[in-house]
Design a protein around this motif. Structure first.
Motif, mmCIF file in Angstrom:
data_model
loop_
_atom_site.group_PDB
_atom_site.id
_atom_site.type_symbol
_atom_site.label_atom_id
_atom_site.label_comp_id
_atom_site.label_asym_id
_atom_site.label_seq_id
_atom_site.Cartn_x
_atom_site.Cartn_y
_atom_site.Cartn_z
ATOM 1 N N MET A 298 65.800 28.668 -41.252
ATOM 2 C CA MET A 298 66.244 30.000 -41.680
ATOM 3 C C MET A 298 67.240 30.593 -40.689
ATOM 4 S SD MET A 298 62.670 32.078 -41.141
ATOM 5 C CE MET A 298 61.969 31.182 -42.500
ATOM 6 N N PRO A 299 68.214 31.334 -41.230
ATOM 7 C CA PRO A 299 69.219 31.930 -40.353
ATOM 8 C C PRO A 299 68.767 33.264 -39.787
ATOM 9 C CG PRO A 299 69.783 32.392 -42.642
ATOM 10 C CD PRO A 299 68.494 31.603 -42.668
ATOM 11 N N VAL A 300 69.332 33.628 -38.653
ATOM 12 C CA VAL A 300 69.280 35.020 -38.213
ATOM 13 C C VAL A 300 70.412 35.703 -38.977
ATOM 14 C CG1 VAL A 300 69.588 36.612 -36.286
ATOM 15 C CG2 VAL A 300 68.447 34.415 -35.911
ATOM 16 N N PRO A 301 70.070 36.635 -39.880
ATOM 17 C CA PRO A 301 71.146 37.266 -40.643
ATOM 18 C C PRO A 301 71.908 38.284 -39.783
ATOM 19 C CG PRO A 301 68.971 37.988 -41.454
ATOM 20 C CD PRO A 301 68.751 37.136 -40.264
ATOM 21 N N GLY A 323 64.127 33.944 -44.195
ATOM 22 C CA GLY A 323 62.826 34.371 -43.692
ATOM 23 C C GLY A 323 62.871 35.729 -43.025
ATOM 24 N N LEU A 324 64.067 36.262 -42.904
ATOM 25 C CA LEU A 324 64.214 37.565 -42.245
ATOM 26 C C LEU A 324 65.103 38.445 -43.107
ATOM 27 C CD1 LEU A 324 64.924 36.099 -38.712
ATOM 28 C CD2 LEU A 324 62.938 37.527 -39.253
ATOM 29 N N MET A 325 64.637 39.624 -43.387
ATOM 30 C CA MET A 325 65.420 40.554 -44.190
ATOM 31 C C MET A 325 66.082 41.569 -43.274
ATOM 32 S SD MET A 325 66.464 40.707 -47.071
ATOM 33 C CE MET A 325 66.186 38.969 -47.373
ATOM 34 N N LYS A 326 67.332 41.853 -43.584
ATOM 35 C CA LYS A 326 68.087 42.752 -42.715
ATOM 36 C C LYS A 326 68.168 44.147 -43.324
ATOM 37 C CE LYS A 326 72.491 43.031 -40.382
ATOM 38 N NZ LYS A 326 73.752 42.390 -40.112
ATOM 39 N N ASN A 327 67.877 45.115 -42.506
ATOM 40 C CA ASN A 327 68.113 46.510 -42.900
ATOM 41 C C ASN A 327 69.571 46.809 -42.612
ATOM 42 O OD1 ASN A 327 68.439 49.264 -42.987
ATOM 43 N ND2 ASN A 327 66.513 49.717 -41.947
ATOM 44 N N SER A 355 56.004 35.199 -47.051
ATOM 45 C CA SER A 355 55.722 33.987 -47.840
ATOM 46 C C SER A 355 56.538 32.777 -47.374
ATOM 47 C CB SER A 355 55.995 34.254 -49.323
ATOM 48 O OG SER A 355 57.375 34.468 -49.498
ATOM 49 N N THR A 356 57.729 33.007 -46.842
ATOM 50 C CA THR A 356 58.537 31.852 -46.424
ATOM 51 C C THR A 356 58.195 31.401 -45.007
ATOM 52 O OG1 THR A 356 60.321 33.320 -45.719
ATOM 53 C CG2 THR A 356 60.534 32.352 -47.902
ATOM 54 N N LEU A 382 58.222 36.215 -36.098
ATOM 55 C CA LEU A 382 57.875 35.096 -36.983
ATOM 56 C C LEU A 382 56.449 34.621 -36.712
ATOM 57 C CD1 LEU A 382 61.252 33.107 -36.981
ATOM 58 C CD2 LEU A 382 60.316 34.529 -38.807
ATOM 59 N N ARG A 383 56.048 34.649 -35.453
ATOM 60 C CA ARG A 383 54.655 34.261 -35.140
ATOM 61 C C ARG A 383 53.682 35.289 -35.736
ATOM 62 N NH1 ARG A 383 54.901 29.850 -32.046
ATOM 63 N NH2 ARG A 383 56.302 29.762 -30.266
#
Ligand code: AMP
Length: 486
Positions: A298-301, A323-327, A355-356, A382-383
């Motif tokens: 997964m990328p760091v967006p 796996g990470l959503m950006k505000n 979930s991912t 993530l942990r």
């Protein structure tokens, strides 16, 4: 010769990383397209923005602190008369904001009017400023751009634009992409090492110069070509054509590799390379050098996206997942004043998609690690979201030294990799494994020789002579002899 000085983090002047635009049109006000061009370059500078136009008789300008959309109202744009314009967006620096450093710099003098926008950083500003001050030039800001403008103005008193630029370039040492406007003539200059990008574009009714081709796309134009290192390009006043003058012969290239890795927009083409494809290739190389079989990558967006997509394309059986959503309403975390604020800001900005991540081994891909704040916070996040293991892969080599050429990097003692081994950095960010991309792979992905890239922030070996920094590369001494050229 006087060498450059290490920029201090509490100074606003020296650490500039900006975007420039210059436009000449046949029969249409240039302010609005310049505004759109600056909008396209907003990522290159969010501290201040400015546009200067010329209507054939006089200069008009509007400069302000903040984002392009905040600085200009419709009325401001309408008041900027003239078919010639240059514009500038300025990058925020750690020392805070200073309206006196907003650009373009403007000067009115016996030989007419001058406006100048600068992307980059000179390393001999002090010597140039001292020489000019001795001749009575007074400076209202500490920025190197004002020094260039004054030097040019002095030369314009008894030389034409080409001669004046040539004399000034002989005295400049460092990185610069400039757009200048002498009366209503718009011109662009790129430093002899080609450290900073500058590209020429054609519009239906004129010509444009811009730091990145994305600005030309935004204006519906076509890329003509990059300004060559050491070249001056002068646009015809009606924007119908341009003249090019090779004023300095580059004896080597020193293109900033970080433009490709982080700074430029992925949809820009720099020196013939589409940045997005370069980043995907960097990702592929990363897999080849340091791939790790995990359940997901997964990328760091947004900075890691193209890298992660290239990495995953090269991997056989690794799933790609966001796996990470950006505000998107949170600004840049990098420029927060304290470590605590930076850590909080990473969490404000990015939140895991459970979930991912839950129960999975995860590879997290980003373009770079500077202080290590982002990587540390994200591994922890993530942990917390249930990742079984977190492996970090970085599409650039470790950043170990400051940048003197205009990228706003942290000071050496803030750089996590400056004094630590890769394994120590891995432990500090809390990852199960950590790998960076090699310098060789970076050059290969960019499609150039390593010797033609500036990787000073990785190697500590700079293309310019910088006080307190050793260099193995040949450096050229500029001519700073107070009274030459007048
Ligand atoms: P850090 O958290 O200090 O390690 O910074 C690394 C993060 O900031 C990465 O996600 C990069 O994409 C981003 N970054 C790297 N260099 C810069 C820069 N000069 N200005 C702003 N952000 C940067």
């Amino acid at each position: 010769m006087t060498a450059g000085r290490a920029p201090k983090r509490d100074q606003t002047g020296p650490t500039e990383k900006c975007g420039v635009v210059g436009i000449s049109l046949e029969d249409r006000a240039a302010a609005l397209p310049t505004y759109y061009g600056l909008y396209a370059l907003q990522h290159r500078g969010q501290e201040s923005a400015g546009i200067v136009t010329h209507d054939g008789f006089q200069q008009h300008d509007h400069l302000g602190m903040g984002l392009v959309g905040e600085v200009f109202s419709e009325d401001d744009i309408a008041a900027l008369n003239g078919e010639s314009a240059i514009g500038h967006v300025r990058y925020p620096t750690a020392g805070g904001v200073d309206a006196a450093n907003a650009q373009p710099v403007t000067l009115s003098f016996e030989a007419g009017s001058l406006a100048l926008g600068h992307n980059g950083n000179l390393v001999n500003t002090d010597a140039l400023r001292a020489a000019l001050s001795e001749q009575g030039h007074a400076f209202s800001s500490d920025a190197d751009s004002a020094v260039i403008a004054h030097d040019l103005a002095r030369n314009l008193l008894d030389e034409d634009l080409v001669g004046a630029v040539e004399s000034t370039m002989e005295r400049l040492h460092g990185a610069y992409a400039l757009t200048i406007m002498h009366d209503d003539t718009v011109a662009g200059i790129r430093d002899p090492e080609g450290n900073r990008p500058l590209v020429i574009g054609e519009l239906e009714d004129g010509l444009v110069l811009a730091s990145e081709s994305a600005a030309i796309d935004t204006l519906g134009g076509e890329i003509v070509r990059d300004v060559r290192p050491g070249e001056l390009v002068v646009l015809a006043e009606d924007g119908s054509d341009f003249d090019a003058y090779q004023l300095q012969e580059p004896d080597r290239r020193a293109s900033c590799f970080f433009e490709y890795v982080y700074f430029a927009r992925p949809d820009s083409v720099i020196d013939g390379e589409l940045v997005y494809e370069t980043r995907r290739e960097l990702g592929r190389q990363l897999w080849a050098e340091a791939g790790v079989e995990t359940d997901v990558v997964m990328p760091v967006p947004d900075s890691g996206r193209a890298f992660a997509s290239g990495y995953q394309a090269a991997a056989e059986d690794v799933e790609f997942a966001e796996g990470l959503m950006k505000n998107r309403y949170v600004g840049r975390t990098f420029i927060m004043p304290t470590q605590e604020a930076r850590e909080q800001a990473v969490r404000l900005k990015l939140n895991p998609i459970r979930s991912t991540v839950e129960g999975k081994s995860v590879t997290l891909v980003d373009d770079s690690i500077v202080r290590g704040t982002t990587a540390h916070e994200l591994v922890e996040l993530l942990r917390e979201a249930g990742a079984e293991s977190v492996h970090v892969r970085i599409g650039a080599p470790p950043i170990t030294a400051p940048c003197y050429m205009g990228i706003d990097m942290a000071a050496r003692d803030e750089l996590i990799a400056a004094e630590q081994t890769v394994d120590e950095t891995r432990a500090a960010i809390g990852a199960d494994s950590l790998a960076y991309l090699s310098q060789e792979a970076v050059a290969e992905a960019i499609g150039t020789e390593q010797a033609d890239l500036c990787m000073g922030c990785v190697t500590g070996d700079y293309p310019y002579d910088i006080e307190g920094e050793a260099t193995d590369r040949p450096v050229t001494a500029p001519r700073i002899d107070g009274d030459s050229g007048t």
